[in-house]
Design a protein around this motif. Structure first.
Motif, PDB file in Angstrom:
ATOM      1  N   UNK A 122      46.865 -11.445  59.198  1.00  0.00           N
ATOM      2  CA  UNK A 122      46.782 -12.221  60.468  1.00  0.00           C
ATOM      3  C   UNK A 122      45.976 -11.334  61.548  1.00  0.00           C
ATOM      4  N   UNK A 123      46.175 -10.138  61.643  1.00  0.00           N
ATOM      5  CA  UNK A 123      45.434  -9.422  62.876  1.00  0.00           C
ATOM      6  C   UNK A 123      44.091  -9.452  62.431  1.00  0.00           C
ATOM      7  N   UNK A 124      43.555  -9.576  61.288  1.00  0.00           N
ATOM      8  CA  UNK A 124      42.080  -9.346  60.951  1.00  0.00           C
ATOM      9  C   UNK A 124      41.513 -10.854  61.108  1.00  0.00           C
ATOM     10  N   UNK A 125      42.452 -11.842  60.932  1.00  0.00           N
ATOM     11  CA  UNK A 125      41.788 -13.249  61.203  1.00  0.00           C
ATOM     12  C   UNK A 125      41.696 -13.434  62.511  1.00  0.00           C
ATOM     13  N   UNK A 126      42.243 -12.821  63.235  1.00  0.00           N
ATOM     14  CA  UNK A 126      42.362 -12.939  64.993  1.00  0.00           C
ATOM     15  C   UNK A 126      41.035 -12.516  65.425  1.00  0.00           C
ATOM     16  N   UNK A 127      40.334 -11.407  64.641  1.00  0.00           N
ATOM     17  CA  UNK A 127      39.153 -10.713  65.079  1.00  0.00           C
ATOM     18  C   UNK A 127      37.952 -11.754  65.760  1.00  0.00           C
ATOM     19  N   UNK A 128      37.706 -12.734  65.020  1.00  0.00           N
ATOM     20  CA  UNK A 128      36.410 -13.259  65.355  1.00  0.00           C
ATOM     21  C   UNK A 128      36.683 -14.055  66.825  1.00  0.00           C
ATOM     22  N   UNK A 134      35.864 -11.238  74.228  1.00  0.00           N
ATOM     23  CA  UNK A 134      35.274 -10.006  74.766  1.00  0.00           C
ATOM     24  C   UNK A 134      33.892  -9.874  74.601  1.00  0.00           C
ATOM     25  N   UNK A 135      32.878 -11.022  74.035  1.00  0.00           N
ATOM     26  CA  UNK A 135      31.652 -10.789  73.937  1.00  0.00           C
ATOM     27  C   UNK A 135      31.112  -9.577  73.220  1.00  0.00           C
ATOM     28  N   UNK A 136      32.031  -9.169  72.094  1.00  0.00           N
ATOM     29  CA  UNK A 136      31.756  -8.250  71.029  1.00  0.00           C
ATOM     30  C   UNK A 136      31.177  -8.338  69.788  1.00  0.00           C
ATOM     31  N   UNK A 137      30.123  -7.904  69.284  1.00  0.00           N
ATOM     32  CA  UNK A 137      29.708  -8.406  67.746  1.00  0.00           C
ATOM     33  C   UNK A 137      30.944  -8.209  66.882  1.00  0.00           C
ATOM     34  N   UNK A 138      30.934  -9.203  66.131  1.00  0.00           N
ATOM     35  CA  UNK A 138      32.222  -9.251  65.134  1.00  0.00           C
ATOM     36  C   UNK A 138      32.054  -7.800  64.224  1.00  0.00           C
ATOM     37  N   UNK A 139      30.984  -7.412  63.707  1.00  0.00           N
ATOM     38  CA  UNK A 139      30.998  -6.357  62.875  1.00  0.00           C
ATOM     39  C   UNK A 139      31.491  -5.239  63.593  1.00  0.00           C
ATOM     40  N   UNK A 140      31.290  -4.899  65.070  1.00  0.00           N
ATOM     41  CA  UNK A 140      31.668  -3.711  65.852  1.00  0.00           C
ATOM     42  C   UNK A 140      33.272  -3.994  65.649  1.00  0.00           C
ATOM     43  N   UNK A 141      33.737  -5.017  65.908  1.00  0.00           N
ATOM     44  CA  UNK A 141      35.277  -5.099  66.365  1.00  0.00           C
ATOM     45  C   UNK A 141      36.096  -4.968  64.695  1.00  0.00           C
ATOM     46  N   UNK A 142      35.415  -5.290  63.665  1.00  0.00           N
ATOM     47  CA  UNK A 142      35.924  -5.140  62.480  1.00  0.00           C
ATOM     48  C   UNK A 142      35.722  -3.577  62.113  1.00  0.00           C
ATOM     49  N   UNK A 143      34.758  -2.786  62.546  1.00  0.00           N
ATOM     50  CA  UNK A 143      34.606  -1.532  62.221  1.00  0.00           C
ATOM     51  C   UNK A 143      35.765  -0.717  63.100  1.00  0.00           C
ATOM     52  N   UNK A 144      36.107  -1.332  64.229  1.00  0.00           N
ATOM     53  CA  UNK A 144      37.188  -0.576  65.126  1.00  0.00           C
ATOM     54  C   UNK A 144      38.532  -0.854  64.422  1.00  0.00           C
ATOM     55  N   UNK A 145      38.641  -1.862  63.829  1.00  0.00           N
ATOM     56  CA  UNK A 145      39.996  -2.272  63.134  1.00  0.00           C
ATOM     57  C   UNK A 145      40.090  -1.550  61.855  1.00  0.00           C
ATOM     58  N   UNK A 426      24.171 -13.227  71.935  1.00  0.00           N
ATOM     59  CA  UNK A 426      25.133 -13.702  72.946  1.00  0.00           C
ATOM     60  C   UNK A 426      26.243 -12.591  73.146  1.00  0.00           C
ATOM     61  N   UNK A 427      26.747 -11.856  72.154  1.00  0.00           N
ATOM     62  CA  UNK A 427      27.709 -10.881  72.338  1.00  0.00           C
ATOM     63  C   UNK A 427      26.980  -9.798  73.056  1.00  0.00           C
ATOM     64  N   UNK A 428      25.971  -9.279  72.735  1.00  0.00           N
ATOM     65  CA  UNK A 428      25.469  -8.241  73.227  1.00  0.00           C
ATOM     66  C   UNK A 428      25.044  -8.299  74.531  1.00  0.00           C
ATOM     67  N   UNK A 429      24.777  -9.616  75.209  1.00  0.00           N
ATOM     68  CA  UNK A 429      24.267  -9.649  76.460  1.00  0.00           C
ATOM     69  C   UNK A 429      25.244  -9.640  77.343  1.00  0.00           C
TER      70      UNK A 429
END
Length: 429
Positions: A122-128, A134-145, A426-429
């Motif tokens: 459930x926490x992983x599915x909340x990431x997108x 937060x306008x953060x690239x998805x792959x970065x937030x997956x890396x944080x998790x 968009x997320x990086x801008x």
């Protein structure tokens, strides 16, 4: 457009809650064997307790994924922590009042882990959703998790050792229960999601939990998830690859490395140094790669890093000592830290939001299916063929499996499509 304050706060809150919850799981896994021994149990009872702690992962992942889709992601995360905390707290409470027979202990250990994987899913599915807010690239937030998962492992084991040594096994479990409650409070009070999740498959409107309407029934929902896994051209080979490598990793870490440390090195102390080097490097790799992953292609780094992880078997195959093995495992750990952010981003991008929890549950079950057998196979092979031969064969199988994405075909689908690239900019801008 200015990002609302809750959007910036929700993603760190999710990472924090996940870290606390995972640390609680690690402490519980470490503490339960000592509790069994403390209450007069022997090796057989410890083995039964270990099985009761790991079996819920394989069962809870596919069956709980459907419930997560139907109940809601945020709600499921909170419920998972509350149930885990309650069942863990019952162990010392029953022991101090009515008594705790061994079957009751096993039942509580099993129940405490049954919702852990659905909660993590459930926490992983909340990431997108939270990444888009937060306008953060998805792959970065997956890396944080993934980094927080590895950090929990590094923190949990020594913390459990301190708690058990200073307070005892039962007080350590009470502290663990408190950690689950804290994680539930953070999730329930600090995480806020927008009305539409991110991703190429996003429907026009959605709610906080992206729940299924429930009209198809539980088993129909599970069949929908199975159908998606079966028909998606990339998920099938990805599951097979991770299944093979996870089985080999379980054999290496659970059986072969302890044997190697006992026979060729300085016993548990050497194994602890090696495992700590790998864990610390993997945590570093997850965080660093999370910051640069959105700027890189996926398939080439995936193959390179996965191949480098095989070095964790090559060192023992060459009969190297502790110093050299630390170097090999640091290299493997740094590479391992980059793998899960790639896999996680690919999965979340390919799976439609309304199927994410059940499909990720099925993917987790498939990836973990061989792990209970890995240690057994490793032990049998070491006993019949010897450690050096076993490590060599394992290295060659690992290498062959991790090079398969170079063949192309469905593996080319790992790369971002045009829509994903636009979202990333968009997320990086």
């Amino acid at each position: 457009m200015k990002t609302p304050a809750h959007a910036w706060a929700s993603l760190p809150a999710l990472i924090t809650a996940h870290t606390i919850s995972r640390t609680g799981n690690v402490v519980a896994l470490f503490t339960i064997p000592f509790l069994v021994l403390e209450t007069g149990g022997g090796p057989v009872q410890v083995g039964i307790a270990a099985a009761a702690a790991t079996a819920p992962v394989v069962l809870g992942a596919p069956l709980g994924g459907v419930l997560v889709d139907r109940i809601g992601y945020l709600r499921s995360s909170v419920i998972s922590d509350v149930v885990s905390g309650t069942t863990i707290a019952l162990i010392p409470l029953l022991a101090a009042t009515t008594g705790l027979p061994f079957p009751a202990l096993i039942a509580l250990v099993f129940l405490s882990g049954l919702l852990d994987t659905p909660g993590e899913t459930a926490r992983r599915v909340l990431l997108p959703n939270l990444s888009a807010q937060a306008r953060i690239p998805l792959q970065r937030s997956v890396g944080f998790l993934d980094g927080s998962t590895r950090a929990a492992t590094l923190i949990g084991a020594p913390l459990a050792a301190v708690l058990v040594a200073t307070l005892g096994a039962f007080p350590a479990l009470l502290a663990t229960a408190a950690a689950f409650v804290l994680s539930a409070l953070i999730s329930g009070t600090l995480i806020r999601t927008s009305s539409s999740p991110a991703g190429p498959h996003t429907p026009p409107t959605s709610t906080d939990s992206d729940t299924n309407d429930g009209t198809g029934g539980y088993w129909a929902d599970l069949r929908d998830g199975l159908r998606f896994v079966r028909t998606d051209p990339l998920l099938r080979p990805l599951i097979i690859l991770v299944l093979i490598t996870n089985t080999l990793d379980a054999a290496r870490s659970g059986t072969l490395l302890p044997l190697y440390a006992s026979q060729e090195l300085n016993g548990p102390a050497s194994l602890g140094i090696i495992a700590g080097a790998f864990g610390g490097a993997a945590l570093t790799g997850s965080i660093v790669f999370g910051f640069i992953a959105h700027r890189l292609p996926r398939r080439a780094p995936f193959v390179i890093c996965y191949t480098l992880v095989a070095c964790s078997s090559l060192g023992p195959a060459l009969g190297l000592g502790t110093g050299w093995l630390v170097g090999f495992f640091i290299l493997s750990g740094l590479a391992a830290g980059a793998i899960n952010p790639i896999i996680g981003a690919v999965e979340l991008e390919r799976i439609p939001p309304h199927l994410r929890a059940r499909v990720l549950g099925l993917v987790t079950a498939g990836a973990w299916a061989g792990m209970p057998l890995g240690g057994l196979i490793g032990g049998i092979s070491a006993n019949t063929a010897g450690l050096t031969t076993t490590f060599t064969v394992m290295f060659l199988i690992y290498l062959a499996a991790t090079l398969t994405p170079l063949r192309g075909g469905p593996w080319e689908l790992m790369e971002r499509n045009t829509a994903d690239t636009a979202d990333t900019k968009t997320a990086r801008s």
